[in-house]
Design an enzyme around this catalytic site. Structure first.
Site, PDB file in Angstrom:
ATOM      1  N   SER A 205     -17.211 -37.586  -5.668  1.00 32.88           N
ATOM      2  CA  SER A 205     -16.159 -38.684  -5.496  1.00 32.88           C
ATOM      3  C   SER A 205     -16.045 -38.931  -3.885  1.00 32.88           C
ATOM      4  CB  SER A 205     -14.780 -38.156  -6.153  1.00 32.88           C
ATOM      5  OG  SER A 205     -13.831 -39.169  -6.033  1.00 32.88           O
ATOM      6  N   ASP A 432     -17.081 -44.339 -15.473  1.00 32.50           N
ATOM      7  CA  ASP A 432     -15.962 -43.562 -14.589  1.00 32.50           C
ATOM      8  C   ASP A 432     -15.039 -44.540 -14.152  1.00 32.50           C
ATOM      9  OD1 ASP A 432     -14.881 -42.242 -12.606  1.00 32.50           O
ATOM     10  OD2 ASP A 432     -16.752 -41.789 -11.509  1.00 32.50           O
ATOM     11  N   HIS A 461     -15.574 -38.272 -14.473  1.00 33.45           N
ATOM     12  CA  HIS A 461     -15.638 -38.283 -12.972  1.00 33.45           C
ATOM     13  C   HIS A 461     -16.012 -36.962 -12.383  1.00 33.45           C
ATOM     14  CE1 HIS A 461     -14.618 -40.015  -9.104  1.00 33.45           C
ATOM     15  NE2 HIS A 461     -13.729 -38.970  -8.977  1.00 33.45           N
TER      16      HIS A 461
END
Length: 534
Positions: A205, A432, A461
């Site tokens: 991320s 996602d 994710h």
């Protein structure tokens, strides 16, 4: 077959180097404040670095100051050949537990040869000084994020301004030195303290953007670069969050549609639209009468958002919604709020403050509220699931007292930083909700030596080392041997892996009370809730 897609082994610099021994000066001791997730030995250490890697808006105040970066390590089960530095995202997420998480998820052949090192980024977790704002900010029941009128909007705006002032007052000069570039320079200090010429890096991320910045600043210090659930490197945070709200909404609609397909179990509606209406009706109900003086509409959003981060979370959230809406049982929803929701404590305060400290200074934000309001109304109209919520989560940046710098843009244009040209592996699930897949495509274009592997139809994710055998085989081959799939011409993914099956209601019945893995508070990687940055 998968093997036909592999290129010849990429001889990442020094791929055949001899076994090494750490020669740094870090003092590793058993961790006292965190426990491993399994039976591995988790060690901790601390590294002192300058507070002011880069100029800040506070003049010379921080030039002689330092910060202590808290580190953790799980050693290789055999003789270590490499060190993997891990960041779980955020920004604002303490990362030390991820040495244990990552080591436990690795296949045996990786555990044998990899030390795994993680750290709490400056200002977060056990790193000092700590970012502190106002723990009471998250005391329930919080104001509804969707303002009922001008007066409610003004009160929410004043609340955001008050929180920004509290962060400045309670944290001090550190706020001027928490840009992504500062953390990237801390990472290189960690590398040097470990006695390593080069590191392997795994960033999820926001950690993908951190890795992108690190590899641009220190291209010769990277052996392998794995960037998972990628942040768009071309889109600063304000616009990125607007795009994210739309992606979160798409992910929520997928959850509503799945719940409708299992209407016999949950009883919330037989169509996506009916389930969405049941959710919105509940949200309106909680605005008038919160559950247990704890869960109002904003707290409900803090629970529901996890459905955009993990398909496995669909089970527990659907169970909780069904329990309250069809049977009047509040216990599952209250339990989810306790597990996933933001709490009025120092941990949540530190993580949210750490998130803001990075986001608000990584790039300039609009100063006039008219722009914020117009964008909020537009995104709410298209993406009501989290449109206003995401606006208010980031609204303190409109009043942030630390100086924002220019966005660290990688590329070959004027004023841009030359991107890492070595090999890199980008991994992304196409569904996602926290970081739209378009960001992974943009990152692939910026990193000429990169390969993009997508989990086609995946909802998670964070994909690497989480059980997709196709993805995990690619990650392992890259880390162990420097092998990457062939980079195809043009745009798009270089390799597609089939997504894991979507959850079944019987999964929750087989494992009562099972919840998706909790990574932290909203905006700081909630499975991986990110505010919602990613």
């Amino acid at each position: 077959m998968l093997v036909s897609l592999w290129a010849a082994p990429a001889q990442a610099e020094g791929a055949a180097e001899a076994l090494r021994t750490d020669q740094g000066t870090l003092e590793w001791l058993p961790c006292e404040d965190i426990d491993p997730v399994g039976d591995e030995v988790l060690e901790c250490a601390a590294l002192t670095v300058p507070m002011a890697h880069t100029p800040g808006g506070d003049g010379d105040r921080a030039l002689g100051d330092t910060v202590r970066i808290a580190l953790s390590r799980v050693r290789a089960t055999d003789r270590a050949e490499h060190t993997l530095l891990v960041n779980p995202g955020g920004p604002g997420s303490p990362g030390r537990l991820w040495a244990s998480h990552t080591h436990a998820r690795m296949p045996p052949e990786l555990r044998e040869v990899y030390d795994v090192v993680a750290f709490d980024p400056r200002g977060t977790g056990a790193s000092t000084p700590s970012i502190s704002c106002d723990p009471g900010h998250f005391a329930p029941v919080r104001p509804d994020t969707v303002p009922a009128g001008e007066e409610a909007e003004a009160a929410l705006r004043a609340r955001a301004e008050k929180h920004a002032a509290a962060c400045a007052e309670n944290t001090g000069p550190l706020l001027e030195h928490v840009r992504t570039e500062d953390t990237a320079r801390d990472m290189d200090a960690v590398r040097a303290a470990l006695g390593l010429e080069r590191i392997d890096y795994l960033g999820y991320s926001y950690g993908s953007y951190l890795g992108t910045v690190y590899s641009a600043l220190h291209p010769g210090r990277v052996r392998a670069l794995v960037l998972d659930s990628a942040v768009d490197p071309d889109t600063p945070w304000y616009e990125s969050n607007l795009r994210q709200s739309r992606a979160l909404d798409r992910a929520a609609r997928s959850f509503f549609a799945w719940t409708a397909r299992h209407d016999g179990t949950y009883g919330l509606g037989a169509t996506e639209e009916e389930v969405a209406k049941a959710y919105q009706d509940l949200r309106a109900e909680l605005a008038s009468e919160p559950i247990g003086s704890t869960v109002g509409p904003t707290e409900l959003e803090g629970v529901a958002i996890v459905t955009a981060y993990s398909g496995q979370a669909w089970l527990s959230v659907a169970d909780a919604l069904s329990a309250w809406i069809t049977r009047g049982d509040p216990a599952p929803l209250l339990a989810l709020h306790e597990a996933y929701g933001e709490q009025p404590d120092t941990g949540t305060d530190n993580a949210y403050g750490g998130y803001l400290a990075v986001q608000c200074t990584d790039a300039p934000w609009p100063g006039g509220w008219d722009r914020w309001r117009a964008d909020a109304e537009a995104v709410h109209d298209r993406a009501p699931f989290m449109g206003w919520h995401n606006i208010w989560y980031n609204a303190p940046c409109a009043f942030w007292q630390a100086q924002a710098g220019p966005w660290f843009q990688v590329g070959d244009g004027a004023g841009e930083h030359r991107a890492h040209t070595g090999d890199a592996l980008i991994v992304h699930a196409t569904g996602d909700g926290a970081t739209p897949v378009e960001g992974a495509l943009a990152l692939r274009e910026r990193l000429p030596g990169s390969v993009l592997v997508v989990e086609e139809g995946g909802r998670s994710h964070g994909v690497s080392l989480t059980g997709n055998t196709c993805v995990d085989a690619v990650v392992s081959a890259y880390l162990l041997e420097g092998r990457l799939p062939v980079r195809r011409g043009g745009e798009g993914a270089d390799l597609s892996c089939e997504a894991r099956p979507e959850p079944r209601p019987t999964d929750s019945q087989d494992a009562p009370g099972r919840m998706a893995e909790n990574f932290g508070p909203l905006g700081a990687e909630h499975p991986e809730k990110s505010g919602v940055s990613g």
